[in-house]
Design a protein around this motif. Structure first.
Motif, PDB file in Angstrom:
ATOM      1  N   LEU A  85      -4.852   2.166  -0.686  1.00 14.12           N
ATOM      2  CA  LEU A  85      -4.835   0.723  -0.452  1.00 14.12           C
ATOM      3  C   LEU A  85      -4.788  -0.020  -1.775  1.00 14.12           C
ATOM      4  O   LEU A  85      -5.458   0.361  -2.739  1.00 14.12           O
ATOM      5  CB  LEU A  85      -6.076   0.306   0.347  1.00 14.12           C
ATOM      6  CG  LEU A  85      -6.230   0.938   1.733  1.00 14.12           C
ATOM      7  CD1 LEU A  85      -7.521   0.470   2.388  1.00 14.12           C
ATOM      8  CD2 LEU A  85      -5.035   0.595   2.620  1.00 14.12           C
ATOM      9  N   GLY A 138      -7.113  -1.025   7.698  1.00 12.14           N
ATOM     10  CA  GLY A 138      -6.743   0.195   6.982  1.00 12.14           C
ATOM     11  C   GLY A 138      -7.047   1.470   7.740  1.00 12.14           C
ATOM     12  O   GLY A 138      -7.142   2.541   7.136  1.00 12.14           O
ATOM     13  N   ASP A 168       0.843  -1.178   0.000  1.00 11.22           N
ATOM     14  CA  ASP A 168       0.000   0.000   0.000  1.00 11.22           C
ATOM     15  C   ASP A 168       0.889   1.242   0.000  1.00 11.22           C
ATOM     16  O   ASP A 168       2.115   1.149   0.132  1.00 11.22           O
ATOM     17  CB  ASP A 168      -0.920  -0.030   1.215  1.00 11.22           C
ATOM     18  CG  ASP A 168      -1.681  -1.353   1.318  1.00 11.22           C
ATOM     19  OD1 ASP A 168      -2.442  -1.674   0.394  1.00 11.22           O
ATOM     20  OD2 ASP A 168      -1.466  -2.092   2.305  1.00 11.22           O
TER      21      ASP A 168
END
Length: 571
Positions: A144, A226, A131
């Motif tokens: 991402l 995330g 990422d």
């Protein structure tokens, strides 16, 4: 890019440590192997031009303009070669089978006066692909990876855009050893575009950091999924302000917990020692890495880390403003650093140049680490400013970007941690305003290549075509299967008959940059590795035994022979 300088300090420095009249020719020879040295050969690799690169500077003399762009080398589509992101433009360049880098997509386009600056690469969700974090002068961004090479902006920025301000470099690390990559973000100053700064003759000039207040750095804890939460104040990080530009995340004391070294512009550098309880202690002064040997704060820009003298300890190299020498801090048994700049013959050659991006790597595969420093001015002397404005014929103070251009520098290591500038190397013959710089084997042919980003010009990638003779190499992937990602933060010792080298797995370092996750080792005449020992994050140690050379080798956590851990527990 601090502007204050005392010539007396430089004279004292030269009196104390001397200048040994280093020859600056390409035909130098290593003291370790005088009959084997071959001149470095680099060939420029085609990169599609960036459409919006400006060839003039100084339209408003904002600091953001001259500090330049970062870059990242990353395998975005998992095809085993490296692609390129240029942070300032947002362009992602994909490498094809012929080694050509073509524009694939523009990930973002910021509206002036906002600018993207640095970037960092890491697998934040442990799904096996990398990422991307992008630092900006406003709200930072997290992209991402979908797993098929597509990057998508994380919802709400993943919590990384909550703090607004000028972010520069960044580093992914697992500071709390919970298996998730956290993020350290370096921040610079509260710049003000209305502020007017002038040189000694009264000409308009870019302001230095002393004109503005600094910003505290940020530490984001990875919450999974995330998402991140800023914990800099609780961890002690935000209590010190240092006008930061560069950062490297590495376990400097070898205790299995990742520490942080931050290059601050015109102020003391910071060394954050991980206390293993979620807190950090700033220890640059007692460790000897806050200032130079004369006790002077310097305009620190970029950082390179590596074992330059093959003594088993990691060393730190920091690039600086012109009229200040770049600084080499030698690591002493994982407990301190010592400024050995002049002993390493690095004190004089860097003085005329302003260094930004920097990297250590074995460019000629002779078994030691060579050095790259990417240079480019941030200020002009009065006569230079007058000439530049006159030649450009531009109004409003704008000048040609060429007025700030300098050559980059490549230094040859003699095998004992002493360096010599190879002035005629190809990257050093093209003056540019260089900023981010990386070494990586991006064409996967066994030797290290170069990537350099610029102000006012597209990035340049240099393919290493130096003849190898009988010299060997190895690329090492250090993998944690339980996390489905590379083991960021691990320390690795590679040993062979008669020698060894310690390496740190980190993508951070240089200036506004993020590099390859594969470790590259030049071996010279060594044709067999006796052992590879990995000290994993958390302190567990494994030995992986003998290995063949001239290939990529993957070592996986749990598949080696356990050596116990740093707490003294044995298998």
């Amino acid at each position: 890019m601090k502007h204050a300088f005392s010539p007396l300090c430089w004279c004292l420095c030269l009196t104390l440590y001397g200048c040994d009249g280093v020859s600056q020719t390409v035909a130098v020879q290593s003291e370790a192997a005088p009959s084997e040295f071959m001149p470095w050969v680099f060939e420029r690799t085609q990169v599609d031009p960036t459409p919006d690169a400006s060839e003039t500077l100084g339209s408003d003399y904002s600091m953001e303009e001259i500090m330049g762009s970062g870059m990242a080398l990353l395998d975005i589509d998992d095809d085993s070669d490296l692609d390129l992101l240029v942070a300032e433009s947002g362009w992602l360049y994909e490498q094809d089978a012929a080694g050509h880098f073509g524009r694939r997509a523009r990930l973002y386009e910021l509206t002036s006066p906002l600018r993207a600056t640095g970037c960092s690469v890491g697998d934040v969700d442990n799904d096996g692909d990398v990422d991307l974090f992008v630092a900006t002068t406003g709200k930072d961004m997290l992209f991402l990876n979908s797993g098929n090479g597509e990057l998508t902006l994380a919802p709400g920025g993943g919590g990384l855009g909550a703090a607004v301000g000028w972010s520069t470099s960044a580093a992914f690390l697992d500071y709390d050893n919970d298996g998730w990559l956290d993020l350290y973000v370096v921040r610079y100053v509260e710049s003000d575009a209305s502020r007017v700064c002038r040189g000694l003759s009264g000409h308009r000039e870019y302001c230095g950091p002393e004109a503005f207040r600094g910003l505290p750095d940020l530490l984001y804890r990875n919450l999974g999924g995330g998402k991140f939460a800023e914990v800099g104040d609780a961890a002690g990080i935000s209590r010190r302000v240092g006008k930061g530009l560069g950062v490297v995340a590495v376990d400097v004391n070898g205790d299995g917990w990742t520490d942080l070294y931050v290059a601050n512009d015109g102020e003391r550098n910071h060394l954050w020692i991980n206390q293993r309880d979620g807190n950090f202690e700033e220890s640059a002064i007692p460790w000897g890495a806050a200032v130079n040997l004369q006790g002077r704060e310097e305009a620190s820009m970029g950082i390179a880390v590596g074992d330059v003298d093959a003594d088993g300890s990691l060393d730190l190299f920091v690039s600086h403003l012109d009229r200040e020498s770049n600084t080499l801090y030698r690591g002493i048994e994982g407990r301190a650093f010592q400024d050995v700049t002049f002993e390493a013959r690095l004190g004089e050659d860097g003085l005329p140049f302003t260094g930004f991006g920097t990297a250590l790597g074995d460019l000629d595969l002779d078994g030691d680490l060579d050095l790259l420093v990417a240079d480019g001015k941030v200020r002009l002397e009065p006569q230079q400013a007058t000439i530049a404005e006159s030649e450009a014929g531009l109004e409003g103070g704008a000048v040609s970007a060429a007025a700030y251009a300098e050559v980059d520098q490549l230094y040859l290591n003699d095998g004992k941690g002493r360096f010599r500038w190879v002035e005629e190397s190809a990257p050093g013959r093209e003056p540019k305003i260089s900023r981010a710089a990386l070494m990586a084997d991006w064409d996967r042919d066994g030797d290290l290549d170069l990537a350099i980003a610029h102000v006012g010009a597209p990035p340049v990638l240099w393919r290493n075509e130096t003849p190898r003779a009988a010299r060997h190499w190895m690329r090492l992937q250090v993998w944690d299967p339980a996390l489905s990602r590379e083991a960021v933060g691990a320390l690795i010792t590679v040993s062979w008959a008669g020698g060894e080298r310690v390496l740190a797995l980190t993508r951070s370092g240089s200036y506004l940059a993020s590099g390859d996750g594969l470790l590259h080792i030049g071996l010279g005449a060594v044709d067999r590795i006796e052992d590879v020992v990995v000290r994993w994050v958390g302190g567990e140690v494994e030995s992986f035994g003998a290995m063949e050379v001239d290939r990529t080798v993957t070592v996986k956590r749990g598949e080696g022979r356990s050596q116990g851990d740093l707490l003294g527990r044995r298998p």
